[in-house]
Design an enzyme around this catalytic site. Structure first.
Site, mmCIF file in Angstrom:
data_model
loop_
_atom_site.group_PDB
_atom_site.id
_atom_site.type_symbol
_atom_site.label_atom_id
_atom_site.label_comp_id
_atom_site.label_asym_id
_atom_site.label_seq_id
_atom_site.Cartn_x
_atom_site.Cartn_y
_atom_site.Cartn_z
ATOM 1 N N GLY A 5 0.806 -1.223 0.000
ATOM 2 C CA GLY A 5 0.000 0.000 0.000
ATOM 3 C C GLY A 5 0.838 1.271 0.000
ATOM 4 O O GLY A 5 0.329 2.368 -0.197
ATOM 5 N N GLY A 6 2.144 1.148 0.255
ATOM 6 C CA GLY A 6 3.028 2.312 0.245
ATOM 7 C C GLY A 6 2.890 3.234 1.446
ATOM 8 O O GLY A 6 3.414 4.339 1.451
ATOM 9 N N ASP B 151 4.129 2.972 4.466
ATOM 10 C CA ASP B 151 5.242 3.019 5.418
ATOM 11 C C ASP B 151 5.534 4.486 5.766
ATOM 12 O O ASP B 151 5.747 5.308 4.874
ATOM 13 C CB ASP B 151 6.483 2.366 4.802
ATOM 14 C CG ASP B 151 7.588 2.164 5.823
ATOM 15 O OD1 ASP B 151 7.785 1.020 6.241
ATOM 16 O OD2 ASP B 151 8.252 3.155 6.195
ATOM 17 N N GLY C 20 -2.103 -0.948 2.891
ATOM 18 C CA GLY C 20 -1.906 -2.215 2.175
ATOM 19 C C GLY C 20 -1.820 -3.403 3.129
ATOM 20 O O GLY C 20 -1.282 -3.299 4.226
ATOM 21 N N VAL C 21 -2.337 -4.534 2.665
ATOM 22 C CA VAL C 21 -2.296 -5.757 3.480
ATOM 23 C C VAL C 21 -0.849 -6.218 3.694
ATOM 24 O O VAL C 21 -0.477 -6.665 4.775
ATOM 25 C CB VAL C 21 -3.161 -6.849 2.813
ATOM 26 C CG1 VAL C 21 -2.865 -8.230 3.374
ATOM 27 C CG2 VAL C 21 -4.648 -6.499 2.999
ATOM 28 N N GLY C 22 0.004 -6.077 2.676
ATOM 29 C CA GLY C 22 1.377 -6.582 2.765
ATOM 30 C C GLY C 22 2.156 -6.014 3.937
ATOM 31 O O GLY C 22 2.735 -6.750 4.738
ATOM 32 N N TYR D 8 -3.147 -3.702 13.741
ATOM 33 C CA TYR D 8 -4.262 -3.798 14.684
ATOM 34 C C TYR D 8 -5.340 -2.807 14.257
ATOM 35 O O TYR D 8 -5.095 -1.889 13.468
ATOM 36 C CB TYR D 8 -3.800 -3.442 16.106
ATOM 37 C CG TYR D 8 -3.711 -1.945 16.285
ATOM 38 C CD1 TYR D 8 -2.656 -1.229 15.732
ATOM 39 C CD2 TYR D 8 -4.736 -1.235 16.919
ATOM 40 C CE1 TYR D 8 -2.613 0.142 15.831
ATOM 41 C CE2 TYR D 8 -4.697 0.148 17.022
ATOM 42 C CZ TYR D 8 -3.631 0.834 16.471
ATOM 43 O OH TYR D 8 -3.603 2.199 16.558
ATOM 44 N N ILE E 225 5.796 -11.654 0.586
ATOM 45 C CA ILE E 225 4.572 -12.343 0.958
ATOM 46 C C ILE E 225 3.531 -12.080 -0.116
ATOM 47 O O ILE E 225 3.296 -10.927 -0.500
ATOM 48 C CB ILE E 225 4.086 -11.887 2.350
ATOM 49 C CG1 ILE E 225 5.175 -12.228 3.378
ATOM 50 C CG2 ILE E 225 2.780 -12.574 2.716
ATOM 51 C CD1 ILE E 225 5.107 -11.424 4.620
ATOM 52 N N TYR F 208 4.400 1.605 13.084
ATOM 53 C CA TYR F 208 4.583 3.056 13.146
ATOM 54 C C TYR F 208 6.065 3.329 12.898
ATOM 55 O O TYR F 208 6.777 3.868 13.743
ATOM 56 C CB TYR F 208 4.133 3.613 14.504
ATOM 57 C CG TYR F 208 2.637 3.511 14.765
ATOM 58 C CD1 TYR F 208 1.748 3.199 13.736
ATOM 59 C CD2 TYR F 208 2.106 3.742 16.029
ATOM 60 C CE1 TYR F 208 0.379 3.111 13.961
ATOM 61 C CE2 TYR F 208 0.739 3.662 16.260
ATOM 62 C CZ TYR F 208 -0.118 3.339 15.234
ATOM 63 O OH TYR F 208 -1.465 3.264 15.472
#
Ligand SMILES: Cc1cc2nc3c(=O)[nH]c(=O)nc-3n(C[C@H](O)[C@H](O)[C@H](O)COP(=O)(O)OP(=O)(O)OC[C@H]3O[C@@H](n4cnc5c(N)ncnc54)[C@H](O)[C@@H]3O)c2cc1C
Ligand SMILES: *[C@@H]1O[C@H](CO)[C@@H](O)[C@H](O)[C@H]1NC(C)=O
Ligand SMILES: *[C@@H]1O[C@H](CO)[C@@H](O)[C@H](O)[C@H]1NC(C)=O
Ligand SMILES: *[C@@H]1O[C@H](CO)[C@@H](O)[C@H](O)[C@H]1NC(C)=O
Ligand SMILES: *[C@@H]1O[C@H](CO)[C@@H](O)[C@H](O)[C@H]1NC(C)=O
Ligand SMILES: *[C@@H]1O[C@H](CO)[C@@H](O)[C@H](O)[C@H]1NC(C)=O
Ligand SMILES: *[C@@H]1O[C@H](CO)[C@@H](O)[C@H](O)[C@H]1NC(C)=O
Ligand SMILES: *[C@@H]1O[C@H](CO)[C@@H](O)[C@H](O)[C@H]1NC(C)=O
Length: 538
Positions: A117-118, A120, A185-187, A195, A246, A482
């Site tokens: 999802g980018g 980060d 993003g799920v990755g 969470y 993954i 985070y």
């Protein structure tokens, strides 16, 4: 004999020196041109589909390179001309493309960064200090919901919004305990132990993962059984990018009631917000598991006197039940909140997902499929864990510091419930029983420029430093999702175990050692590395 042995050892020393120098300068001098051709040829060889390959490989000369790169840059701080750019972006359409990418990147000796999802916070899925390729997963985003078995197979390029929408399409009484940002993003989110607002009832995303598929450093596609216990453990919270790519996670769905309840109640210091926060600490981590009450704290100008700054405390909640039950529960446990039925809204679960994402009432669930958030902000985040309630005096001191600094917000996320039942070493995520809540430090701004950047990043670091007396010590823990490069960087030095230990013990406490052991076993050459990856121990 003596004469010839001297030059021989000198020669070998020189040879080693040359190797070291050459290795360094060769990679620094790498350009798209020198990497692109052999890489492409290798991909074609390994996939037998030259046609498809040309459509999924973007070098810097390709017209759409910039738009593909920008599509999943979610932090404007890393959207500048000086931000390091990948030589190539690869957008696999099937597992075999991922396998070929790993094999070929390894064979030409270039780093890959994996992006889902980018989101980060430090952009490390699409930035590097060495020449690199971005493996962008957005095409691999199939979500397969099996309601009879109550399971979902989720490809890692999917967003949380797509996951929640797909569940809702099939059932109104199932959900998944993931994060609140629909474009996350799920990755990254799952592999980092994500969470959401059902964690007190159902734990973390990874507490509900039952299988996964990963492409390892040899290009092999493995599942739970073939990857082995340690690796399957590691990718449920240890960060995926240290171990492989993954491709999918399989999860168990959870049950949600047909009607859930949400509310948001705000109080400023003039309205006794401090008392509210004192009581929140006594209630939120211990109350009914079905209730998640997030607390947001931020400086704002006072309604009583506009030229004065106050702190606004907002309690934002999800209750897996009806409003009457909630009002009666909190009337007993949390009287200072003064919750009335009129403050509550009952809705179905999918609408609560939209409500938590700040969409207006009545927004259609299809909105969750929108991958393009319309705001492009500058942001910095940090985290902490709190194990002892902060006293009234402590809180008042914190408010004073927040008001002095001017722009930093805090979010308190209560733990307890299911989080207390899961042993700290069950998965890499170690912050379980004993933690009352997690703090997110947050600053978001709109104006570009180094001066502004420095202003706000300095403020957030100061507040983090002021908080030292109130949070965990030895280690001072942090949450991997985070991402915060302030807490130690692994400069890709292959002997950097000690550097890795700095952030590794903060993110993983005592689980760090098992992650190191796993990493050393599955990727001994440290091919899957990043600024905060798990180090190798030789
Ligand atoms: C608006 C917003 C809301 C958020 N809300 C929450 C929340 O409620 N709960 C929570 O826990 N977190 C939350 N987060 C944090 C979020 O979980 C992390 O930033 C997460 O890592 C993002 O995942 P991504 O795939 O979008 O990011 P990316 O930047 O794509 O990836 C993050 C990291 O994971 C690696 N990675 C990504 N995909 C793969 C893969 N397929 N295989 C191996 N490694 C991979 C990357 O290389 C990188 O190191 C939020 C963030 C934002 C911006
Ligand atoms: C690709 O395959 C061809 C033919 O088998 C071979 O000559 C070439 O060396 C291979 N190239 C790469 C980069 O693997
Ligand atoms: C990145 O910059 C481009 C061009 O200025 C802009 O259109 C886009 O919205 C920006 N994205 C982010 C996340 O800042
Ligand atoms: C559902 O579960 C059953 C029993 O575990 C299994 O045999 C079946 O293959 C599963 N169905 C799907 C679609 O995975
Ligand atoms: C809660 O409801 C009461 C009664 O309607 C109202 O006075 C109060 O402003 C509401 N509080 C919030 C935070 O909405
Ligand atoms: C704040 O607390 C004081 C002392 O308990 C009380 O007198 C006052 O009414 C409270 N103010 C509000 C707005 O609740
Ligand atoms: C409002 O706050 C300012 C700054 O603290 C102060 O100088 C001023 O007297 C206050 N005004 C009122 C009406 O209290
Ligand atoms: C720095 O932060 C302060 C407090 O938020 C703000 O008032 C000021 O405008 C900021 N300065 C710059 C240059 O951004």
């Amino acid at each position: 004999m003596a004469i010839s042995s001297v030059p021989a050892s000198l020669t070998s020393l020189l040879f080693v020196l040359i190797l070291i120098l050459f290795d360094g300068s060769a990679s620094a001098a790498r350009s798209t041109g020198s990497v692109y051709e052999p890489f492409l040829q290798c991909l074609v060889n390994h996939t037998n589909s030259a046609d498809q390959i040309s459509k999924i490989v973007y070098d810097q000369k390709k017209i759409s390179y910039t738009s593909v790169l920008r599509a999943y840059i979610r932090n404007a701080r890393f959207n500048t001309t000086s931000t390091p750019k990948p030589l190539i972006i690869l957008t696999p359409l099937q597992e075999s493309h991922v396998q070929a990418t790993v094999i070929c990147a390894k064979s030409i000796g270039i780093q890959i960064k994996i992006r889902s999802g980018g989101h980060d916070y430090e952009g490390i899925s699409y930035i590097s200090n060495e020449p690199f390729i971005v493996l962008d997963m957005f095409n691999l985003r199939k979500v397969t919901v099996d309601i009879r078995n109550e399971t979902v197979v989720i490809q890692t390029g999917a967003t949380l919004g797509e996951l929640y929408y797909s569940i809702w399409e099939k059932s109104k009484v199932h959900g998944f305990p993931g994060g609140v940002g629909p474009t996350v993003g799920v990755g990254g989110h799952f592999s980092g132990g994500g969470y959401g607002n059902m964690l007190r009832k159902y734990g973390l995303t990874v507490d509900n993962v039952i299988d996964a598929q990963i492409v390892d450093v040899n290009g092999k596609l493995l599942n739970k059984e073939s990857m082995g216990e340690d690796l399957f453990w590691a990718i449920r919270g240890g960060g995926g990018a240290s171990f492989g790519v993954i491709v999918s996670y399989t999860v168990k769905l959870v049950r949600v009631p047909e009607k859930v309840t949400v509310f948001r109640v705000e109080k400023s210091l003039e309205e006794n917000a401090t008392d509210l926060v004192v009581q929140w600490q006594q209630v939120a981590p211990h109350t009914d598991d079905r209730l998640f009450m997030r607390l947001l704290l931020a400086p704002e100008s006072s309604k009583v006197n506009k030229s004065q700054i106050t702190i606004r405390a907002s309690v934002v909640a999800l209750f897996l039940g009806g409003a009457d039950e909630l009002v009666s529960l909190l009337g007993k446990e949390f009287p200072l909140l003064g919750l009335k039925k009129e403050n509550c809204t009952e809705m179905n679960w999918i609408d609560s997902v939209l409500w938590w994402a700040n969409f207006d009432t009545g927004t259609k669930p299809e909105t969750l499929l929108d991958r393009n958030p319309d705001s492009a902000k500058f942001l910095k985040r940090k985290s902490d864990y709190v194990q002892n309630p902060i006293s009234r005096n402590g809180l008042e001191w914190i408010w004073k510091k927040m008001i002095e600094l001017g722009k930093i917000g805090l979010v308190f996320n209560p733990y307890g419930g299911k989080m207390n039942d899961i042993p700290a070493d069950a998965l890499p995520f170690p912050h379980r029983a004993g933690n009352l809540f997690k703090i997110q430090y947050s600053v978001t701004w709109d104006e570009p420029g180094d001066v502004v950047d420095k202003n706000y990043t300095t403020q957030i670091r100061r507040l983090h430093s002021y908080m030292t007396p109130f949070v965990t010590k030895n280690p001072r823990s942090a949450f991997l999702n985070y991402r915060d490069l302030d807490i130690g960087i692994n400069h890709y030095d292959k002997n950097s175990y000690e550097q890795g230990e700095v952030y590794g013990t903060k993110y993983f406490n005592n689980n760090f050692e098992r992650l190191v052991k796993t990493k050393t076993a599955v990727d001994p050459e440290n091919f899957f590395r990043n600024e905060q990856s798990i180090p190798i121990r030789r």
